[in-house]
Design a protein around this motif. Structure first.
Motif, PDB file in Angstrom:
ATOM      1  N   VAL A 102      16.149 -65.829  33.821  1.00 25.95           N
ATOM      2  CA  VAL A 102      15.820 -65.763  35.245  1.00 25.95           C
ATOM      3  C   VAL A 102      16.920 -66.443  36.059  1.00 25.95           C
ATOM      4  N   ALA A 103      17.416 -67.574  35.545  1.00 23.21           N
ATOM      5  CA  ALA A 103      18.527 -68.257  36.220  1.00 23.21           C
ATOM      6  C   ALA A 103      19.772 -67.381  36.207  1.00 23.21           C
ATOM      7  N   PHE A 104      20.019 -66.703  35.059  1.00 25.34           N
ATOM      8  CA  PHE A 104      21.148 -65.784  34.985  1.00 25.34           C
ATOM      9  C   PHE A 104      21.024 -64.696  36.053  1.00 25.34           C
ATOM     10  N   ALA A 105      19.815 -64.159  36.204  1.00 26.99           N
ATOM     11  CA  ALA A 105      19.591 -63.070  37.155  1.00 26.99           C
ATOM     12  C   ALA A 105      19.930 -63.495  38.575  1.00 26.99           C
ATOM     13  N   THR A 106      19.514 -64.691  38.940  1.00 25.51           N
ATOM     14  CA  THR A 106      19.754 -65.187  40.295  1.00 25.51           C
ATOM     15  C   THR A 106      21.244 -65.327  40.579  1.00 25.51           C
ATOM     16  N   ILE A 152      32.839 -58.122  21.145  1.00 22.57           N
ATOM     17  CA  ILE A 152      32.199 -58.316  22.446  1.00 22.57           C
ATOM     18  C   ILE A 152      32.105 -59.794  22.757  1.00 22.57           C
ATOM     19  N   ASN A 153      31.707 -60.591  21.773  1.00 24.10           N
ATOM     20  CA  ASN A 153      31.612 -62.033  21.980  1.00 24.10           C
ATOM     21  C   ASN A 153      32.964 -62.634  22.353  1.00 24.10           C
ATOM     22  N   ALA A 154      34.025 -62.138  21.705  1.00 23.22           N
ATOM     23  CA  ALA A 154      35.363 -62.658  22.008  1.00 23.22           C
ATOM     24  C   ALA A 154      35.751 -62.347  23.445  1.00 23.22           C
ATOM     25  N   ILE A 155      35.460 -61.117  23.880  1.00 19.74           N
ATOM     26  CA  ILE A 155      35.785 -60.714  25.252  1.00 19.74           C
ATOM     27  C   ILE A 155      35.006 -61.557  26.250  1.00 19.74           C
ATOM     28  N   VAL A 156      33.711 -61.733  25.978  1.00 19.89           N
ATOM     29  CA  VAL A 156      32.870 -62.517  26.883  1.00 19.89           C
ATOM     30  C   VAL A 156      33.364 -63.960  26.965  1.00 19.89           C
ATOM     31  N   THR A 157      33.725 -64.534  25.819  1.00 22.32           N
ATOM     32  CA  THR A 157      34.204 -65.915  25.811  1.00 22.32           C
ATOM     33  C   THR A 157      35.486 -66.058  26.636  1.00 22.32           C
ATOM     34  N   GLY A 297      27.082 -60.964  29.273  1.00 22.57           N
ATOM     35  CA  GLY A 297      27.192 -61.280  27.855  1.00 22.57           C
ATOM     36  C   GLY A 297      26.182 -62.334  27.423  1.00 22.57           C
ATOM     37  N   SER A 298      26.049 -63.383  28.245  1.00 24.44           N
ATOM     38  CA  SER A 298      25.077 -64.437  27.930  1.00 24.44           C
ATOM     39  C   SER A 298      23.655 -63.912  28.004  1.00 24.44           C
ATOM     40  N   TRP A 299      23.388 -63.079  28.988  1.00 19.70           N
ATOM     41  CA  TRP A 299      22.049 -62.521  29.175  1.00 19.70           C
ATOM     42  C   TRP A 299      21.650 -61.675  27.967  1.00 19.70           C
TER      43      TRP A 299
END
Length: 474
Positions: A102-106, A152-157, A297-299
């Motif tokens: 929810v915090a991510f969404a905001t 994907i994780n590498a790109i997001v990081t 990515g975190s979401w």
């Protein structure tokens, strides 16, 4: 010498610590920090929180090495303090995971607001609609059994680190000592005719600083897959020090660029608009793009986590079988949908919340603190039981400090949010009781579990009353 084997190396483990913890919090941290504290008290708060989180990380690292057989962070509570304690810890972790979304969404919608004014603030109808669509798309993706691949994780990081690194470098270049030291101990409230004490300022920042470390437990849980067992402990310390450097510089450098009044009232996510002020429109766009990719990515990862937690709780017989029912893609569909519905309901409530992001992160942090307290207590118990072993007494004191810090943090800064979290525990107790009966326990709840359940229910009722009377801010 410890033999090496195939597995995750030290650099990858360090990256895992950093990637698991850095989400949306750092991008909004400066405004949340400056609204309650001047530069001096903020630095004191960082020392306190840094020490407390270090104690927690050391506890997790030690337990990961000593008890690799325990699967899921809630199993420390279950093994050390009984079945019901395992449920309380696991339910808190699940609650924290989806509240974090929810915090991510905001923050995501606030970031889009930089490019599309209709989403500014992240709490209007267009923002809720788009955030809901994103939430259900990610739920669908996870339900298809798609996990975040290494690429994907590498790109997001990288997308997380590059804008933060750029912000820190520019912040150092533009830093002005006389701005930083102006009203060094007196917060912005004094300009409204009120001066908060240093301790009041420190206390106001504790919860938001604890929030940005949610996820620090991720790497220590991978210790059994490390190339060398000792790497997990090293990675936790190196990763945590890296996080502290990023967080402290990212949140404190703006105090030397803008006045505290301006920082406290700047639009969220604060880093976007501070960088825009530093470098112009393209600077804000640069941070916004990195933030949007980072959050998505975190979401995705934190959509998997609550469902996986319920699956593990079902395997431990803490929840009924339906919570662990998997589809043909080995995804726990019921748990995913249930979590998705709760996220949707909470997103709708943001239309009526005064500061949705702060409210969501406060609830998320209060919920996971329950888990962390059990980790600290289990560290104390396990170390005491093995006190004849070398280093065990030192580990016990680490557990004492870790537990004390988490209790201190929640009592000083977030006890009211803990009461609200307990409201969600009431239906959870029903599911736990049903699991007991279904698994042949001969009863729904034992006598002690009835007592604990009644205490939780009373506390939840108190939370509802305080909320209805406006004594808990939403």
């Amino acid at each position: 010498m410890e033999p090496e084997k195939k597995g995750i190396g030290l650099p990858a483990l360090v990256a895992l610590v950093v990637s698991s913890s850095i989400g949306a919090g750092i991008f909004a941290l400066t405004s949340n920090l400056s609204s309650g504290a001047a530069a001096g008290p903020a630095l004191i708060a960082w020392v306190i929180v840094g020490f407390g989180i270090l104690m927690l990380a050391l506890s997790l690292s030690n337990l990961g090495n000593k008890r690799p057989d325990l699967e899921g962070i809630f199993t420390y509570a279950e093994d050390g303090f009984g079945h019901f304690a395992g449920f309380v810890s696991g339910w808190g972790y699940w609650l924290s995971a989806w509240l974090g979304n929810v915090a991510f969404a905001t923050v995501l919608m606030s970031s889009l607001g930089y490019f599309f004014p209709a989403f500014k603030g992240g709490q209007n109808v267009p923002s809720i609609i788009v955030a809901s669509i994103v939430s259900w798309i990610l739920t669908w993706v996870v339900n298809r059994g798609v996990e975040s691949a290494a690429a994907i994780n590498a790109i997001v990081t990288i997308c997380k680190i590059i804008p933060l690194f750029a912000f820190i470098v520019v912040g150092i270049v533009l830093f002005k000592g006389h701005i930083f030291t102006t009203d060094f101990w007196t917060n912005v409230a004094s300009h409204a005719g009120r001066t908060d004490s240093i301790w009041t300022q420190v206390k106001s920042t504790i919860l938001v600083l604890m929030w940005v470390f949610v996820g620090v437990e991720g790497a220590t849980m991978m210790s059994s897959r490390a190339r060398k067992k000792s790497d997990a402990s090293k990675a936790t310390i190196i990763g945590l020090i890296s996080l502290l450097i990023i967080y402290v510089l990212g949140s404190m450098l703006p105090y030397g660029y803008m006045s505290q009044e301006k920082l406290a009232t700047i639009q969220q996510p604060a880093m976007v608009y501070i960088f825009k002020d530093m470098l112009g429109t393209w600077g804000g766009a640069f941070i916004s793009v990195g933030l949007i990719i980072s959050i998505l990515g975190s979401w995705l990862s934190w959509t998997m986590l609550p469902a996986e937690t319920m699956l593990l709780m079902k395997k431990s017989k803490l929840l009924p079988p339906i919570f662990g029912r998997e589809n043909k893609h080995n995804a726990p569909t019921f748990s995913l949908i249930m979590t998705g519905v709760l996220i949707q309901l909470f997103l709708l409530s943001l239309l009526f919340a005064k500061n949705a992001y702060t409210f969501a992160l406060s609830l998320c942090t209060a919920a996971i603190v329950i888990c962390y307290i059990f980790v600290g207590m289990y560290q104390v118990k396990y170390s005491w039981q093995h006190r004849s072993e070398k280093g065990s007494m030192g580990q016990m004191w680490i557990g004492v400090f870790a537990t004390a810090f988490q209790v201190f943090g929640i009592l000083m800064a977030g006890w009211q949010y803990l009461l609200l979290c307990l409201i969600v525990y009431v239906p959870g107790i029903f599911f736990y009781a049903k699991a007991n009966k279904d698994n042949g326990a001969g009863h729904y709840l034992s006598k002690m579990e009835w007592v604990a359940s009644i205490v939780i229910t009373i506390a939840a009722i108190v939370g509802i009353v305080l909320l209805s009377k406006g004594l808990i801010a939403v």
